[in-house]
Design a protein around this motif. Structure first.
Motif, PDB file in Angstrom:
ATOM      1  N   GLN A  43       0.843  -1.203   0.000  1.00 27.74           N
ATOM      2  CA  GLN A  43       0.000   0.000   0.000  1.00 27.74           C
ATOM      3  C   GLN A  43       0.874   1.248   0.000  1.00 27.74           C
ATOM      4  OE1 GLN A  43      -3.693   0.282   2.570  1.00 27.74           O
ATOM      5  NE2 GLN A  43      -2.352   1.701   3.704  1.00 27.74           N
ATOM      6  N   LEU A  44       0.470   2.229  -0.798  1.00 31.29           N
ATOM      7  CA  LEU A  44       1.161   3.506  -0.790  1.00 31.29           C
ATOM      8  C   LEU A  44       0.587   4.421   0.281  1.00 31.29           C
ATOM      9  CD1 LEU A  44       1.431   4.373  -4.610  1.00 31.29           C
ATOM     10  CD2 LEU A  44       3.180   3.358  -3.135  1.00 31.29           C
ATOM     11  N   GLN A  73      -0.940   7.775   1.693  1.00 29.26           N
ATOM     12  CA  GLN A  73      -1.907   8.675   1.067  1.00 29.26           C
ATOM     13  C   GLN A  73      -2.280   9.777   2.046  1.00 29.26           C
ATOM     14  OE1 GLN A  73      -5.238   7.061  -1.554  1.00 29.26           O
ATOM     15  NE2 GLN A  73      -6.408   7.589   0.276  1.00 29.26           N
ATOM     16  N   SER A  74      -2.509  10.973   1.517  1.00 29.11           N
ATOM     17  CA  SER A  74      -2.909  12.089   2.378  1.00 29.11           C
ATOM     18  C   SER A  74      -4.428  12.156   2.478  1.00 29.11           C
ATOM     19  CB  SER A  74      -2.370  13.409   1.833  1.00 29.11           C
ATOM     20  OG  SER A  74      -2.864  13.630   0.525  1.00 29.11           O
ATOM     21  N   GLN A  75      -4.909  12.677   3.606  1.00 25.26           N
ATOM     22  CA  GLN A  75      -6.350  12.791   3.825  1.00 25.26           C
ATOM     23  C   GLN A  75      -6.914  14.035   3.148  1.00 25.26           C
ATOM     24  OE1 GLN A  75      -7.786  14.108   7.630  1.00 25.26           O
ATOM     25  NE2 GLN A  75      -9.445  12.595   7.679  1.00 25.26           N
ATOM     26  N   LYS A  76      -8.163  13.912   2.692  1.00 27.93           N
ATOM     27  CA  LYS A  76      -8.906  15.058   2.200  1.00 27.93           C
ATOM     28  C   LYS A  76     -10.264  15.088   2.876  1.00 27.93           C
ATOM     29  CE  LYS A  76      -6.723  15.585  -2.333  1.00 27.93           C
ATOM     30  NZ  LYS A  76      -6.925  15.696  -3.800  1.00 27.93           N
ATOM     31  N   THR A 133       1.371  12.917   3.914  1.00 26.65           N
ATOM     32  CA  THR A 133       0.710  11.619   3.849  1.00 26.65           C
ATOM     33  C   THR A 133       0.766  10.940   5.213  1.00 26.65           C
ATOM     34  OG1 THR A 133       2.775  10.599   3.147  1.00 26.65           O
ATOM     35  CG2 THR A 133       1.275  11.309   1.412  1.00 26.65           C
ATOM     36  N   THR A 152     -11.289  11.577   1.248  1.00 20.84           N
ATOM     37  CA  THR A 152     -10.258  10.581   0.977  1.00 20.84           C
ATOM     38  C   THR A 152      -9.556  10.258   2.285  1.00 20.84           C
ATOM     39  OG1 THR A 152      -9.888  11.473  -1.246  1.00 20.84           O
ATOM     40  CG2 THR A 152      -8.170  10.044  -0.341  1.00 20.84           C
ATOM     41  N   ALA A 181      -6.689   9.045   4.997  1.00 26.34           N
ATOM     42  CA  ALA A 181      -5.232   9.005   5.104  1.00 26.34           C
ATOM     43  C   ALA A 181      -4.795   7.550   5.218  1.00 26.34           C
ATOM     44  CB  ALA A 181      -4.772   9.784   6.318  1.00 26.34           C
ATOM     45  N   LYS A 182      -3.656   7.225   4.588  1.00 24.55           N
ATOM     46  CA  LYS A 182      -3.135   5.860   4.645  1.00 24.55           C
ATOM     47  C   LYS A 182      -1.630   5.884   4.871  1.00 24.55           C
ATOM     48  CE  LYS A 182      -6.519   3.705   1.490  1.00 24.55           C
ATOM     49  NZ  LYS A 182      -6.656   2.933   0.230  1.00 24.55           N
ATOM     50  N   ALA A 216       2.019   3.896   4.210  1.00 25.71           N
ATOM     51  CA  ALA A 216       2.629   2.953   3.273  1.00 25.71           C
ATOM     52  C   ALA A 216       2.911   1.656   4.011  1.00 25.71           C
ATOM     53  CB  ALA A 216       3.919   3.538   2.713  1.00 25.71           C
ATOM     54  N   ASN A 234       5.853   7.905   1.497  1.00 26.30           N
ATOM     55  CA  ASN A 234       6.254   6.978   0.436  1.00 26.30           C
ATOM     56  C   ASN A 234       7.765   6.983   0.217  1.00 26.30           C
ATOM     57  OD1 ASN A 234       3.711   5.865  -0.353  1.00 26.30           O
ATOM     58  ND2 ASN A 234       3.206   7.833  -1.294  1.00 26.30           N
TER      59      ASN A 234
END
Length: 455
Positions: free
Chosen positions: A102-103, A105-108, A182, A211, A213-214, A216, A230
């Motif tokens: 998994q990459l 990711q930033s939250q929106k 991220t 979206t 947040a994730k 990596a 990342n």
């Protein structure tokens, strides 16, 4: 200056006679000036060539003096589809199996749907924060629209972590805030405070996640590594991974090994530049018995001293943690002509099996070959150094010759004037004598009974 060509009285070419006498007086001195000036200009040219070769050699020494030239590592990946990698010298040689699940990711987050982008939202203030960072505040006036608020957020000097944009969705426009960072630790929080009448601002800025947040997620040789970015700098010692795509079923093989090519290239450059410098010195100082031609610095102690000191250094022993080392141990030997030659096979093997002693041989501060040689070369080529001193001395000698030429020219001008005066005075005497002779003959011819006999 008086008469300058054919003498009126004597019929002599006074100008030619004076020029010949002046030339006879000055020719030897001028020839000597020309010879000495030519020698000095040749020496200046030779010193310039020597300094240029030494400067180029010093550049190679500076490369060899850098620790990163030695013991560096290189990395190769079996695929560029999922990640790229860079390494530093602390990386451990070996092969690694890497899977990207998994990459990061930033939250929106988005506001409630607004009526439009130009109508006032409501008066109050917004406090916006990302993760554990410092919140920044936005004052919203009673006339500010969704567009106005977006611009205030983006232009705030205190905002470093959030971007705001308007998305016109199916139900209407929403202001969407995106984190510039991220990872799950960088969640966006927005607090809206109303002021004045109404609750429009707080109602609109009831945020919902657009979206998530994730973090990596990567597996290195089966070991799970989680990162909020990342770019992973600490997952593997000395290795920086940049993740670009995720597929946990795909494996990327990463191989870290010694970058001996970089070191070998630097050493080869050093040897080539050393040989170029030594060849330059030989050409400047040699004497060719067949052609009986001498180099322009033949017999000069300066290039010979440089040559001797450098030759002594390349044959010296250098202390390392593994005992004393010499260049010959690496396959670098001195030829009968005083140049260096490389046994490429031996050098490659030495670099492959090196445990750090080669770096010590070249880079040890004050005692390594590069440091000692560079220090020696600097004393000659630095501003105000030995070579500059020699150049200044030669320039001063040229200036003295120029002064001597000028003084000679002044003396010859005075000498020419004196000669003209002397010859003109003589010419005037001859003219007077000729005139008196003619007058006497004329009077004799006029006497009664005197008959001139014509021959």
């Amino acid at each position: 200056m008086g008469l300058t060509s054919v003498g009126i009285g004597s019929g002599m070419d006074i100008g030619g006679i004076v020029t010949a006498l002046v030339n006879a007086e000055s020719a030897g001195k001028i020839a000597k000036f020309d010879v000495n000036e030519g020698k000095l200009n040749a020496q200046i040219s030779g010193i310039g060539a020597l300094k240029s070769a030494m400067s180029e050699f010093n550049d190679k020494l500076k490369t060899l003096a850098k620790a990163e030239t030695f013991g560096s590592q290189k990395v190769v990946t079996s695929s560029k589809d999922y990640l790229s990698a860079t390494v530093d010298k602390t990386a451990v040689s070996g092969t690694y199996q890497i899977k990207v699940e998994q990459l990061a990711q930033s939250q929106k987050v988005g506001t409630a749907v607004a009526t439009d982008t130009t109508s006032p939202i409501g008066e109050g203030a917004l406090s916006i924060k990302v993760g554990s960072g410092t919140a920044f505040n936005i004052d919203v006036s009673a006339t500010d629209s969704l567009t106005d608020i977006m611009n205030k957020i983006n232009k705030s000097d205190d905002n470093t972590d959030v971007t705001a944009t308007i998305v016109n969705g199916e139900l209407g426009p929403q202001l969407v805030l995106g984190s510039k960072k991220t990872g799950e630790d960088n969640q966006i929080s927005v607090t809206a405070t109303d002021s004045g009448a109404g609750t429009g601002l707080s109602d609109t800025f009831t945020m919902s996640e657009v979206t998530p947040a994730k973090n990596a997620i990567v597996y290195v040789d089966g070991v799970k590594v989680v990162s909020d970015s990342n770019t992973l700098d600490k997952a593997i010692t000395g290795v920086s991974l940049t993740l670009t795509a995720a597929d946990v079923d795909k494996t990327t093989t990463m191989t870290v090994s010694k970058d001996t090519a970089k070191t070998k290239t630097a050493i080869e450059g050093f040897v080539e530049s050393y040989n170029s410098l030594m060849t330059t010195i030989q050409n400047l100082t040699k004497y060719d018995a067949d052609t009986k031609q001498a180099g322009i610095l033949q017999g000069d102690a300066l290039p010979r001293s440089i040559q001797s000191q450098l030759r002594t250094m390349v044959s010296s022993e250098f202390d390392t943690s593994d005992g004393k080392q010499v260049l010959a141990n690496l396959g670098i030997k001195t030829t009968r002509e005083g140049l260096l030659e490389i046994d490429s096979t031996k050098l490659t093997e030495s670099l492959k099996n090196d445990k750090g002693t080669i770096s010590e041989l070249f880079t040890s501060e004050n005692t390594g070959l590069s440091a000692k040689m560079s220090g020696l070369v600097d004393t000659y080529i630095k501003s105000g150094g030995i070579i500059d001193g020699r150049d200044n001395s030669l320039d001063e000698q040229l200036a003295r010759i120029a002064d001597s030429r000028e003084q000679l020219s002044t003396r010859m001008a005075a000498y020419s004037d004196r000669l003209y005066k002397q010859f003109n005075a003589m010419d005037l005497v001859v003219a007077n004598l000729n005139s008196q002779s003619s007058m006497l003959l004329s009077r004799l011819d006029s006497l009664p009974g005197v008959v001139r006999q014509n021959k």
